[in-house]
Design an enzyme around this catalytic site. Structure first.
Site, mmCIF file in Angstrom:
data_model
loop_
_atom_site.group_PDB
_atom_site.id
_atom_site.type_symbol
_atom_site.label_atom_id
_atom_site.label_comp_id
_atom_site.label_asym_id
_atom_site.label_seq_id
_atom_site.Cartn_x
_atom_site.Cartn_y
_atom_site.Cartn_z
ATOM 1 C CB SER A 201 -7.579 4.212 2.831
ATOM 2 O OG SER A 201 -6.964 3.448 3.849
ATOM 3 C CE LYS B 53 -3.862 1.993 2.685
ATOM 4 N NZ LYS B 53 -4.778 1.768 3.821
ATOM 5 C CB SER C 3 -8.843 1.823 5.864
ATOM 6 O OG SER C 3 -9.366 3.110 6.091
#
Length: 523
Positions: free
Chosen positions: A191, A116, A215
């Site tokens: 996210s 990520k 997220s």
């Protein structure tokens, strides 16, 4: 000292594709490289077994991933920064080491992985989707990235996030939007939308996501993959330093943030959990983390709670039907099922979570912005519900201490529940993936549940039952809608019961429909 090439990748999926040079540059034959094609789609555990058995080289496996990213990423925009050159060098080094010593570098020896774009990678552009960090190239790995490297993983690149991880869909001014791999009109969630989409699309078999307000788990639910929010007490079981936000250079993180694995099988979640579970480097001389084994080995012996719906956050007909079917399945396998009791009051729990979330998120505000928030909060009466955000964001330390005490009491309530139950099964989200609303102003965003307009942020309400109290919670795909979108459920366990949650998920996964691959990315 190991020097790594600085990567300043461009901001478009097309540019990422252009960075990938032909696999023919490697001396192994094209036929040998193509032989790994089927392996790329297999679970990480099978890829690792083939690497150790020398049925495939790390370089060959990497080239298969790079080729797939080059072909398919332009339409998904999940991989936004790519270090093909550095990954090739690391793969060659892994192959040389295995050929010379016969011993793997670690549990992830030679396995290509993306991570990520909120996790700092030494020498690799790490932006967290923020224009203010567009040129940020860390000189140090995040602690969890260091663990991956120590285990022998090959870090290929970064996957997309919303700006500073502050949205539940994935888009930012630098890299643009990552849509849902099953339907480009739907959101991948956020996210960790880029990571979940990358795993679903086969760009990587494993990913690391982060979770404060769902997220990690929301994108997993929408993209039809598995994800585990790991336990968190005073400290997390997976070290978080080097995660943005907080800002680069900070040594602390939010008191609710956790990092956890994303994968296409439960077994791969377990594999990656073993690698990333560790104290922070400063504590390792005197501490270790040894997560307990599952409390039981057979699903028939488990005491399972099922919380299928709630007036506070109603779920749609498909999700209710799924939870009913799973309850019947678990009961039919001989487990004790309790579908009537509730561990906590949903409304109170969610309100407390929001207050703590807004408070911790204020840490990195500028002095000027925080002063503005204080002035605005003072104009809103204390009992006005519209002031929840500002009053929480600017609460005094004493008020935070009171809220934290309420959190500890809530944890004790959950402890009491898990003295009588082994796990709790709930919806993950109210519906399957919702339409992407990146270009819709935040106040105008909403979701629809059985024809009724609902708050946009209801998407994460079920997930946030565990966020404030640090309980392990796993999202697993469990079917599809008539339109082919993934449906998922959530399994919650007691604090430090991560392996119990994984074991229940493993046994359930054997009885549930196999997760489907996004049709456009299935090959």
């Amino acid at each position: 000292m190991i020097l790594r090439r600085t990567v300043l990748a461009t901001a478009t999926a097309a540019a990422v594709t252009a960075m990938i040079r032909p696999a023919s540059a490697h001396p192994r034959t094209a036929e040998a490289t193509r032989s790994a094609a089927a392996l790329r789609t297999r679970p990480a555990s099978e890829q690792l077994a083939a690497l150790r058995a020398r049925q495939v080289t790390s370089r060959e496996l990497l080239e298969q991933h790079l080729e797939h990213i080059a072909k398919m990423n332009p339409q998904l925009n999940a991989v936004v920064t790519l270090d093909a050159e550095g990954a090739r060098a690391a793969a060659d080094k892994a192959d040389s080491h295995l050929a010379t010593t016969g011993t793997p570098l670690g549990a992830l020896h030679g396995l290509p992985m993306t991570v990520k774009d909120a996790l700092e990678v030494e020498g690799m552009r790490t932006t967290c989707g923020s224009p203010t960090l567009s040129d940020h190239v860390p000189d140090r790995d995040a602690d969890v990235i260091a663990l991956l490297r120590d285990a022998g993983a090959i870090i290929v690149g970064h996957t997309n996030v919303p700006t500073m991880c502050q949205d539940i869909q994935t888009s930012n001014p630098i890299f643009g939007t990552t849509p849902n791999p099953f339907d480009a009109t739907k959101t991948a969630g956020g996210s960790s939308g880029g990571p979940a989409a990358a795993v679903a699309a086969g760009f990587t078999s494993l990913e690391i996501g982060s979770d404060l307000a769902g997220s990690l788990r929301l994108p997993a639910a929408y993209c039809g993959v598995y994800a585990l929010r790991t336990s968190r007490g005073t400290s997390p079981v997976v070290p978080t330093r080097g995660h943005i936000p907080r800002l680069p250079g900070w040594t602390t993180s939010s008191d609710m943030i956790t990092l956890g694995p994303i994968a296409r099988t439960v077994e791969d979640l377990d594999l990656l959990l073993d690698v990333i579970t560790a104290p922070s480097p400063a504590d390792r001389a005197g501490w270790k983390i040894d997560l307990p084994a599952p409390t039981k080995t057979k699903l028939a012996h488990y005491r399972v709670g099922v919380w299928s719906d709630d007036p506070y956050c109603r779920v749609d007909a498909d999700t209710r039907a799924l939870l009913d079917q799973v309850a019947d399945l678990v009961r039919g396998l001989g487990a004790t099922v309790d579908d009537s009791t509730r561990p906590v009051d949903f409304t109170d729990s969610d309100n407390l979570f929001q207050r703590l979330m807004y408070a911790t998120a204020s840490a990195t505000a500028t002095d000027e912005d925080f002063a503005t928030d204080i002035a605005a909060a003072e104009k809103i009466p204390a009992d006005d519900p519209t002031g929840l955000y500002l009053h929480s964001r600017t609460m005094r330390h004493r008020d935070w201490c009171v809220a934290d005490e309420a959190r500890q009491e809530l944890r004790a309530t959950w402890d009491t529940y898990f003295a009588r139950h082994d796990v709790l099964i709930t919806p993950a989200v109210p519906t399957a993936a919702v339409p992407d609303q990146t270009n819709t102003p935040a106040p105008q965003r909403y979701i629809t549940v059985d024809g009724q307009k609902r708050s946009f942020y209801d998407q994460t309400s079920w997930l946030n039952l565990t966020s404030a109290v640090g309980l392990p919670s796993l999202v697993l795909p469990a079917g599809t809608t008539s339109a082919g979108l993934p449906l998922s459920l959530q399994i919650i366990g007691p604090y430090l019961g991560d392996r119990t949650v994984l074991e229940v998920a493993r046994q359930l996964a054997r009885k549930l429909p196999q997760p489907v691959r996004p049709p456009a990315f299935a090959n």
